[in-house]
Design a protein around this motif. Structure first.
Motif, PDB file in Angstrom:
ATOM      1  N   UNK A 143       0.870  -1.181   0.000  1.00  0.00           N
ATOM      2  CA  UNK A 143       0.000   0.000   0.000  1.00  0.00           C
ATOM      3  C   UNK A 143       0.901   1.222   0.000  1.00  0.00           C
ATOM      4  N   UNK A 144       0.780   2.039  -1.055  1.00  0.00           N
ATOM      5  CA  UNK A 144       1.655   3.205  -1.211  1.00  0.00           C
ATOM      6  C   UNK A 144       0.865   4.483  -1.028  1.00  0.00           C
ATOM      7  N   UNK A 145       1.500   5.441  -0.362  1.00  0.00           N
ATOM      8  CA  UNK A 145       0.912   6.767  -0.193  1.00  0.00           C
ATOM      9  C   UNK A 145       1.330   7.631  -1.381  1.00  0.00           C
ATOM     10  N   UNK A 172       6.929  -5.781 -17.191  1.00  0.00           N
ATOM     11  CA  UNK A 172       6.102  -4.757 -17.837  1.00  0.00           C
ATOM     12  C   UNK A 172       4.612  -5.078 -17.756  1.00  0.00           C
TER      13      UNK A 172
ATOM     14  N   UNK B 140       7.084  13.541  -7.037  1.00  0.00           N
ATOM     15  CA  UNK B 140       7.101  12.904  -5.726  1.00  0.00           C
ATOM     16  C   UNK B 140       7.275  11.401  -5.837  1.00  0.00           C
ATOM     17  N   UNK B 142       7.099   7.556  -3.818  1.00  0.00           N
ATOM     18  CA  UNK B 142       6.036   6.874  -3.073  1.00  0.00           C
ATOM     19  C   UNK B 142       6.586   6.354  -1.760  1.00  0.00           C
ATOM     20  N   UNK B 143       5.760   6.360  -0.717  1.00  0.00           N
ATOM     21  CA  UNK B 143       6.099   5.652   0.512  1.00  0.00           C
ATOM     22  C   UNK B 143       5.153   4.462   0.619  1.00  0.00           C
ATOM     23  N   UNK B 144       5.728   3.252   0.622  1.00  0.00           N
ATOM     24  CA  UNK B 144       4.916   2.036   0.633  1.00  0.00           C
ATOM     25  C   UNK B 144       5.043   1.317   1.963  1.00  0.00           C
ATOM     26  N   UNK B 167      11.174   5.932 -10.023  1.00  0.00           N
ATOM     27  CA  UNK B 167      11.225   4.476  -9.856  1.00  0.00           C
ATOM     28  C   UNK B 167      10.219   3.726 -10.724  1.00  0.00           C
ATOM     29  N   UNK B 168       8.956   4.195 -10.731  1.00  0.00           N
ATOM     30  CA  UNK B 168       7.903   3.440 -11.411  1.00  0.00           C
ATOM     31  C   UNK B 168       7.914   3.596 -12.924  1.00  0.00           C
ATOM     32  N   UNK B 171      11.647   1.510 -15.945  1.00  0.00           N
ATOM     33  CA  UNK B 171      11.865   0.159 -16.471  1.00  0.00           C
ATOM     34  C   UNK B 171      12.628  -0.730 -15.510  1.00  0.00           C
ATOM     35  N   UNK B 172      13.771  -1.220 -15.961  1.00  0.00           N
ATOM     36  CA  UNK B 172      14.537  -2.184 -15.175  1.00  0.00           C
ATOM     37  C   UNK B 172      15.635  -1.521 -14.334  1.00  0.00           C
ATOM     38  N   UNK B 256      12.185  -5.064  -4.339  1.00  0.00           N
ATOM     39  CA  UNK B 256      12.470  -3.803  -5.022  1.00  0.00           C
ATOM     40  C   UNK B 256      13.684  -3.959  -5.937  1.00  0.00           C
TER      41      UNK B 256
END
Lengths: 387, 387
Positions: A143-145, A172, B140, B142-144, B167-168, B171-172, B256
């Protein structure tokens, strides 16, 4: 939707279903509540569902436990510690507070939850079916904020996003998205904290009962900045609809690996959120193909017959079109909710039947207008999505 | 490390630096605190840094504001509402509570934070340099929230993981990781809530002042289940070290896209966390290449000269080796912290000097053993990482 009336009715419902102050023969098998702060022994819950609290307040005239619409007097011992318990409460999660000499404050023993328009104490009465939302040794999603700036409201907004266990290791691969909304006087924290949405999905996915999906939990309150009103007196629900369509969905599609297609988008909500999301899907059938209404419909609080020609601008007029467009239309309610909820939902169902619109209908046994109803609703609804 | 002594010393420090109850000439420019609950007007803060609280408690004998080690009496008006204010407080974040007829409870006006061993009220005194941790219109991260099961402790544990803005969508691409620990009587929520770690990094990355990195914020308390003790009377810090090396890092590397190499791993902590993480890096130089100690060192609370031959099993004996292995060795402290902190840190620095070990040393102006010291420390330290 008139929030004041909504809330009053909700409170009256709680009072009507309160169990009174029968303290006789309290079963002495109390255990610390599972949502207590680390190391805190009180509050406690027994097998009857009674809540026992304890508070040191040596100079107080009175201390009360305020839960389920009833205030229970506590008794002081010689050390200045007050204690006492409630009548048995329903299974599931409840908000509550303490009252010390007229001051309503959170119980310093519990973790805090946002509901009833404030951060306050919560308690969990173990439910007979709690396994479906238990923290188990299965793969867990995240769960991400997410903080994002909204041009429409001129403010920073926040949502929480659940990504399924496989998300971070599936390269992907793209996922369908459920947009899931809270009720009135709650916020974007409700579904992951009180609602246990991430645990419900983790467990369903582990058992192969639900498709891996992203869940977006945003805040249903959205108001234009003053002096910047596009439509005069635009109600909050209308502005939230704009935020959802023009800001939230594009932002989520940018930040996450989503499938950007109506057949891979669902929208659902509880109570006020059910009302809001029904308006959103019916106005945006090009965007969503699944709807879930938990303890609410857009005719709330009316139980009058619905004129499908005019209701929501005739969105339900052509029943065949609704059946073609919406793959799952889902409604649920708790069996002990205040009457205004089942009555307005039943009026809505009569309209659906008359229009020949197919829908799923679920009743949560022995739960009121509270989170166990909605946890169960999500559990049922999520299994039907994205097939 | 003895937590009881630690905490007592910390409290005495706060008392020593309390500002007394000079209420004369209060400046009437109070504004609601930025960490209030939505819609709540109190508590408020004025430009002198005074905190004004307000609480309805018509039947109370007394209500006090308990902040910075001082209890301030509030005054009741004819409507049963109590109000009053503190002496000026330091810039930055402070925990506080109310006392109603002897009961210590959270202020129902604020959001809640975990510190001092409980979820309780917090207040933010705007700092002159607050821009570096402000929520700005920059990309921004993310904080997960990550839940994972720990075999070593036989329990579910939780950490929060910051992933940078790119990060999102990269890609790799893989990223270096900073493991960042809280202090005693705090938990894994501290660095992202009170510490503003994600905003500090978002701003640094946007300005090109820090490398994009993952930050892992875990809970420093880890105890073996009873009846399952590997070493007899293993102190908690030792068990946390095992959890960090054998469970947290492998789990993060699985979930991650990390760079799994010592030169791409940093570890830092505040106070108790500084002590713990110093032991961890010195025992695991094959795992980390960067260290940050914020308001703490492993000789705490001693100010005695350190014998490098024996301290931490001789980990600092070979200064050249430490210089070769640790790319950045960073220490920081607030200028108004209780003396035990600068004194033990200075004893530690004398040892480093004697061994010819290079390090960075930072003093946060006019801050005590509180979060503004640690926000500034992270801001300084993060800029030096992973070059």
């Amino acid at each position: 939707m008139n929030n004041k009336i909504y809330w009053m009715v909700s409170l009256m419902g709680m009072l009507a279903f309160g169990n009174g102050q029968s303290q006789s023969q309290v079963k002495e098998d109390f255990k610390p509540s599972e949502v207590n702060q680390p190391g805190k022994q009180f509050p406690q819950v027994n097998s009857e569902g009674r809540v026992r609290v304890q508070l040191e307040a040596p100079d107080a005239k009175y201390v009360k436990l305020d839960i389920g619409g009833v205030k229970y007097d506590l008794v002081k011992n010689e050390k200045g510690v007050w204690a006492g318990e409630s009548a048995p409460q329903d299974e599931g999660f409840h908000y509550y507070q303490l009252n010390i000499d007229g001051a309503s404050v959170p119980d310093p023993g519990t973790r805090y939850f946002y509901g009833a328009g404030r951060w306050g104490s919560g308690i969990e009465i173990p439910a007979h079916d709690q396994e479906f939302y238990a923290l188990k040794d299965v793969p867990h999603g995240l769960v991400s904020e997410v903080n994002y700036h909204s041009e429409i409201t001129g403010a920073w907004r926040r949502c929480f996003v659940y990504t399924p266990p496989c998300y971070n290791t599936s390269g992907e691969k793209r996922y369908p998205v459920l947009y899931l909304q809270h009720g009135s006087f709650e916020d974007e924290t409700g579904w992951s904290a009180q609602g246990k949405a991430s645990l419900i999905l983790d467990n369903l996915i582990a058992e192969g009962k639900a498709q891996p999906m992203i869940i977006v939990m945003d805040n249903g309150y959205a108001i234009r900045p003053s002096g910047h009103v596009g439509m005069s007196q635009a109600p909050p629900a209308m502005v939230f609809e704009e935020v959802m369509i023009n800001e939230i969905i594009p932002m989520i599609d940018r930040k996450f690996r989503t499938i950007k297609h109506r057949q891979s988008r669902a929208i659902a909500g509880l109570s006020m959120g059910a009302n809001q999301t029904m308006r959103i899907i019916m106005n945006n059938l090009d965007t969503f193909a699944y709807y879930g209404g938990f303890s609410g419909t857009a005719n709330y609080p009316s139980n009058a017959e619905i004129d499908a020609e005019n209701f929501l601008n005739g969105a339900f007029r052509d029943g065949n079109n609704v059946n073609d467009q919406i793959k799952v239309f889902w409604l649920g309610v708790g069996t002990t909710e205040p009457e205004v909820f089942p009555q307005s939902i039943n009026a809505f169902r009569r309209m659906l039947d008359k229009q020949g619109i197919q829908y799923h209908y679920y009743e949560s046994p022995n739960t009121a207008h509270e989170w166990l109803t909605w946890r169960r609703s999500l559990y049922q609804f999520a299994q039907l999505l994205f097939h």
